[in-house]
Scaffold this motif. Structure first.
Motif, PDB file in Angstrom:
ATOM      1  N   ALA A 142       0.838  -1.201   0.000  1.00  0.00           N
ATOM      2  CA  ALA A 142       0.000   0.000   0.000  1.00  0.00           C
ATOM      3  C   ALA A 142       0.872   1.251   0.000  1.00  0.00           C
ATOM      4  O   ALA A 142       0.462   2.301  -0.507  1.00  0.00           O
ATOM      5  N   ILE A 143       2.066   1.140   0.582  1.00  0.00           N
ATOM      6  CA  ILE A 143       3.015   2.249   0.560  1.00  0.00           C
ATOM      7  C   ILE A 143       4.402   1.711   0.218  1.00  0.00           C
ATOM      8  O   ILE A 143       4.678   0.519   0.376  1.00  0.00           O
ATOM      9  N   THR A 144       5.229   2.618  -0.242  1.00  0.00           N
ATOM     10  CA  THR A 144       6.644   2.311  -0.454  1.00  0.00           C
ATOM     11  C   THR A 144       7.461   3.316   0.344  1.00  0.00           C
ATOM     12  O   THR A 144       6.950   4.369   0.751  1.00  0.00           O
ATOM     13  N   VAL A 145       8.726   2.982   0.545  1.00  0.00           N
ATOM     14  CA  VAL A 145       9.609   3.860   1.306  1.00  0.00           C
ATOM     15  C   VAL A 145      10.702   4.347   0.370  1.00  0.00           C
ATOM     16  O   VAL A 145      11.350   3.561  -0.320  1.00  0.00           O
ATOM     17  N   GLU A 146      10.865   5.653   0.349  1.00  0.00           N
ATOM     18  CA  GLU A 146      11.952   6.269  -0.405  1.00  0.00           C
ATOM     19  C   GLU A 146      12.826   7.019   0.593  1.00  0.00           C
ATOM     20  O   GLU A 146      12.391   7.330   1.694  1.00  0.00           O
ATOM     21  N   SER A 147      14.037   7.287   0.189  1.00  0.00           N
ATOM     22  CA  SER A 147      14.893   8.096   1.069  1.00  0.00           C
ATOM     23  C   SER A 147      15.013   9.483   0.462  1.00  0.00           C
ATOM     24  O   SER A 147      14.887   9.670  -0.746  1.00  0.00           O
ATOM     25  N   TYR A 148      15.233  10.445   1.321  1.00  0.00           N
ATOM     26  CA  TYR A 148      15.433  11.814   0.856  1.00  0.00           C
ATOM     27  C   TYR A 148      16.615  12.404   1.618  1.00  0.00           C
ATOM     28  O   TYR A 148      16.995  11.933   2.688  1.00  0.00           O
ATOM     29  N   SER A 149      17.175  13.412   1.040  1.00  0.00           N
ATOM     30  CA  SER A 149      18.296  14.099   1.673  1.00  0.00           C
ATOM     31  C   SER A 149      18.009  15.595   1.646  1.00  0.00           C
ATOM     32  O   SER A 149      17.675  16.147   0.599  1.00  0.00           O
ATOM     33  N   GLN A 150      18.144  16.210   2.810  1.00  0.00           N
ATOM     34  CA  GLN A 150      17.844  17.636   2.916  1.00  0.00           C
ATOM     35  C   GLN A 150      18.675  18.222   4.046  1.00  0.00           C
ATOM     36  O   GLN A 150      18.636  17.711   5.168  1.00  0.00           O
ATOM     37  N   TYR A 151      19.436  19.244   3.761  1.00  0.00           N
ATOM     38  CA  TYR A 151      20.260  19.923   4.770  1.00  0.00           C
ATOM     39  C   TYR A 151      21.140  18.947   5.553  1.00  0.00           C
ATOM     40  O   TYR A 151      21.124  18.901   6.781  1.00  0.00           O
ATOM     41  N   ASN A 152      21.893  18.133   4.854  1.00  0.00           N
ATOM     42  CA  ASN A 152      22.787  17.142   5.451  1.00  0.00           C
ATOM     43  C   ASN A 152      22.050  16.124   6.332  1.00  0.00           C
ATOM     44  O   ASN A 152      22.601  15.587   7.278  1.00  0.00           O
ATOM     45  N   HIS A 153      20.805  15.924   6.053  1.00  0.00           N
ATOM     46  CA  HIS A 153      19.997  14.950   6.804  1.00  0.00           C
ATOM     47  C   HIS A 153      19.326  14.025   5.794  1.00  0.00           C
ATOM     48  O   HIS A 153      18.755  14.477   4.804  1.00  0.00           O
ATOM     49  N   THR A 154      19.399  12.733   6.048  1.00  0.00           N
ATOM     50  CA  THR A 154      18.668  11.783   5.201  1.00  0.00           C
ATOM     51  C   THR A 154      17.539  11.191   6.040  1.00  0.00           C
ATOM     52  O   THR A 154      17.657  11.050   7.255  1.00  0.00           O
ATOM     53  N   GLY A 155      16.462  10.875   5.390  1.00  0.00           N
ATOM     54  CA  GLY A 155      15.322  10.336   6.099  1.00  0.00           C
ATOM     55  C   GLY A 155      14.450   9.489   5.203  1.00  0.00           C
ATOM     56  O   GLY A 155      14.753   9.281   4.024  1.00  0.00           O
TER      57      GLY A 155
END
Length: 170
Positions: A142-155
């Protein structure tokens, strides 16, 4: 038998099951013993107690015996075995309610995409409950997980399945 049944329920780490265990074996067992024992007192015995007004003597003369205790235990065991499927059903219903809450929040508040912390805060769920719900939604695709990077932070970024997004308005 009580310690064995208690240990079995405790081992399952289910608070609702332990609550029912306590209610049934610690509460109802005594009541079942009383009801079964009272049902074995003959009408003439009741009549004599009523005529004399001495019910205390009637009860002292008719203590709960081992057979009555075993019958009460059997009733408790029967009720406990019938509680387990009910609890499983309630647990599944709660799980689906949590999943529905996450999907609705993801769609209505975030348009189908949200950061982990934003979604968890918006859903107002405990961390463990949220993690279990997310894992279940991922398993169900139902959902997938992606990673993101923003201001030296990944989540983590949770993304709702395209089919769910498309069918949402229908």
């Amino acid at each position: 038998y009580y310690p064995l049944v208690y240990a079995d329920c405790f081992r399952r780490k289910n608070d609702a099951l332990m609550s029912y265990f306590t209610r049934i074996y610690d509460g109802y067992w005594f009541k079942f013993c009383l009801i079964i024992r009272l049902s074995k007192i003959t009408p003439p015995e009741w009549d004599r107690a009523a005529a004399s007004g001495d019910y205390e003597a009637l009860f002292r003369a008719n203590p709960v015996d081992l057979d009555t205790a075993a019958q009460a235990w059997t009733l408790c065991h029967f009720y406990m075995k019938n509680v387990e499927p009910l609890l499983a059903l309630m647990d599944e219903k709660d799980k689906l309610a949590c999943e529905r809450k996450v999907v609705e929040t993801l769609m209505n508040k975030f348009g189908g995409r949200a950061k982990h912390s934003e979604l968890m805060n918006a859903c107002h769920m405990r961390k463990r409950e949220f993690q279990e719900t997310i894992a279940s939604l991922i398993d169900r695709e139902a959902i997938t997980v992606e990673s993101y990077s923003q201001y030296n932070h990944t989540g983590k970024l949770y993304v709702l399945n395209r089919a769910i997004i498309e069918s949402w308005g229908k």
